[in-house]
Each structure stands twice: as structure tokens, then as C-alpha cells.
Design an enzyme around this catalytic site. Sequence first.
Site, short mmCIF file in Angstrom:
data_model
loop_
_atom_site.label_atom_id
_atom_site.label_comp_id
_atom_site.label_asym_id
_atom_site.label_seq_id
_atom_site.Cartn_x
_atom_site.Cartn_y
_atom_site.Cartn_z
N ALA A 22 -5.05 -2.31 -3.26
CA ALA A 22 -4.44 -3.11 -4.32
C ALA A 22 -3.01 -3.40 -3.88
CB ALA A 22 -4.47 -2.36 -5.64
N CYS A 23 -2.81 -4.53 -3.23
CA CYS A 23 -1.54 -4.80 -2.56
C CYS A 23 -1.02 -6.18 -2.94
CB CYS A 23 -1.72 -4.71 -1.05
SG CYS A 23 -2.73 -3.32 -0.49
N SER A 24 0.19 -6.47 -2.47
CA SER A 24 0.81 -7.76 -2.75
C SER A 24 1.48 -8.29 -1.49
CB SER A 24 1.86 -7.63 -3.85
OG SER A 24 1.33 -7.00 -5.00
#
Length: 354
Positions: A22-24
Site C-alpha cells: 500500500a504505497c504512494s
Amino acid sequence: MKTAALALASAMSLALAPVAEACSRATWLGDDGSVITGRSMDWPYDFNTHFYVIPRGFQNEGIKGGLTWASKYGTVVAAGSMTPGGPIDGAFDGVNEKGLGANLLYLAEADFGPAPGSAKPRISMGAWVQYVLSNYATVSEVVEALKSDPIYIVPSNFGPGGAGHPTVHLSISDATGDSAVIEYIKGKPVIHHNRAYQVMTNSPTFDRQLTLNDYWSRMDGSKVLPGSHQSEDRFVRASYYLKRLGTSETDTRKQVAGVFSVMRNVSVPWGAPDPDHPNIAPTYWRTVIDHTRGVYYFESALSPYVVALDLKSLDFSPRAGVRSVALEGKDSYSLVGLINKSLKPTAPIAYLAP
């Protein structure tokens, strides 16, 4: 007895369910031509992350018995262990000597499809970043090559109990400021290519994220801005704060600091697991790629220091061999600043396989 069994089953599901990226990711474009990309890595356990320097001419093996190719360009990748205590078997992030960067992020909807019956070239999903960076110099080159679906990316479960699913998508950006997002849906590549695609997070698919962000872009972000750790909210916040940076800054230190500040804003702080949202995990580290000047920064959430490799000072000739430096672990947390001299010869990465 039944209650105890249910409690145990619930605890096991929570232990396994968080295995998801779950990254940006956000790319800043400056009026002076500077291009800087940041990303965060949210995960339930550390990766034993290393910087790997892989030279030109290196013979890559995308997966055991699969595609092999010689690196056209020297690369630096952030690679680590997909399963705690296991070997380093996946590259999650990286940049090559031409300034092309790649970021691998989680996407629940991803589907690489069943194994083809033909002799289609195969690589591990853990080798996707290295495949792109070692073969191409620009986003346009990658898009042109991958739109014909020339390779099969082999999906492999990983993590404790094999509970991590091979659901990822790839963002790429280059020194000209061009960007693209590559997603595999129903076994086929779906490519979103536009300089304006500066932000990417996780689910839903990129086209739907753009629609959601369009809605929020009409709001006054100084008064109303979604603040949760969910992917959609992080996308909106990263987009808003990236615009707030403006484009006129010319001080390199402030440019890099600005991108780091956006990535910290969309990071997940350390805290207790959330039973209602087991896919949300703390941010373990952040990277920033200065495509223009060839500097690759790394910041661990467990270290007070930022470290970096200066690509322009690295030897990417074939004779240099593969080198690495650990970025996580007790000894690594004392590293600070440029760490080119800390690189040591090492064995190549053996990429994740079923």
C-alpha cells in the site's frame, strides 16, 4: 473451544492479510527542467532492503529457466526479501543511468493471466523493475515496447504462509518529465501514458483514480481534504500538495525536500494493527529519485538520516560487477549522506519464483 478456534483463525488471517503493497508515488516537475519522483513503501514487515548497482552488459535472468538478457543500461534498484528471513528476491524501485525511474506498487485488481501455452519469454514480477530499467532509456520507449505484450510476468505468492498475492502495477518516469502507469488487467497490459500522470497510489485502477481525483480537485483543499490512509485519499492528498509545491523552486535542496515532504504527508505512521483494515501497514521507507541530477535518495522510517547514491559517480562498466549496500538493519541506520563508498561486491539477485 469453538470461540478459541475462531479467535485463532482470526489472528492468523490478520497475520497474513496485511501482505500487500500500500504505497504512494508522486513526480514533481520544475520550471527549470528538474524532475523528481518520490515514493513511500507501506508494509507489515521489513524487507532487508539493499541498494543494488547492476552494470551494463550484466546477464540478467528474469526467473530461473526464463528470459535472459544483457543490460543495455546500468541500474540502481532498491531490492529486498519478499518473505521475512528469506533471500533478496525482488526489486521494488529503481533508476537507471539515463534517468528513467520505476516504482512497483500494490494493485488489488492486477491480473497477469494464466501461463501462456507458447514459449513466450517469462520474467518474475520481482524482476519487472530491473527488466524495464536495464532495457530502456525513456518512458516512450517502455510504452512502445510493452504495448505489444512481449513478456509474461510470472505471478508468485510470497510472504508468511504464501499469503501475499502477486498484484502490482508499475509507474515509470524519466528525465524529460514524462510518466506512464502500466497495469495488467485480465492478462493484458493497460497503459496510461501522459506527462500529467504525476501521482499513483493503489486501488482502484488508475482510470478510476483519475475520476475520483477530478471530483476532489474542484474542492478547496485548504478547507476540505480527505485524510485517511486509504489509497484514494492518499492519491488526492499527494495531488493537492504536489500542486502546492509550485514549479518555480530552483534550489536543489528545497526541491528534494519538497518531494520528501509530500511523501511524508501520505505515509502511514507506526501503530497497532487495524483489524478492520488489515491491508493498511506502516510506511517502512521512502525513496526520492532526482532524475535530472542522477541522485537516488533513501529514507528509512527507523533512521534519522537520509542516504543517497550519486549515479554520476558510479562505475556502470561491465568490469565493475554487481555491488550492494544494506539500507535496513542495525548497522545500516548509522549511514548518512552519500554512501557510494559503502557499496560491496555481491551475488546477483535470484528473483522470486513459484
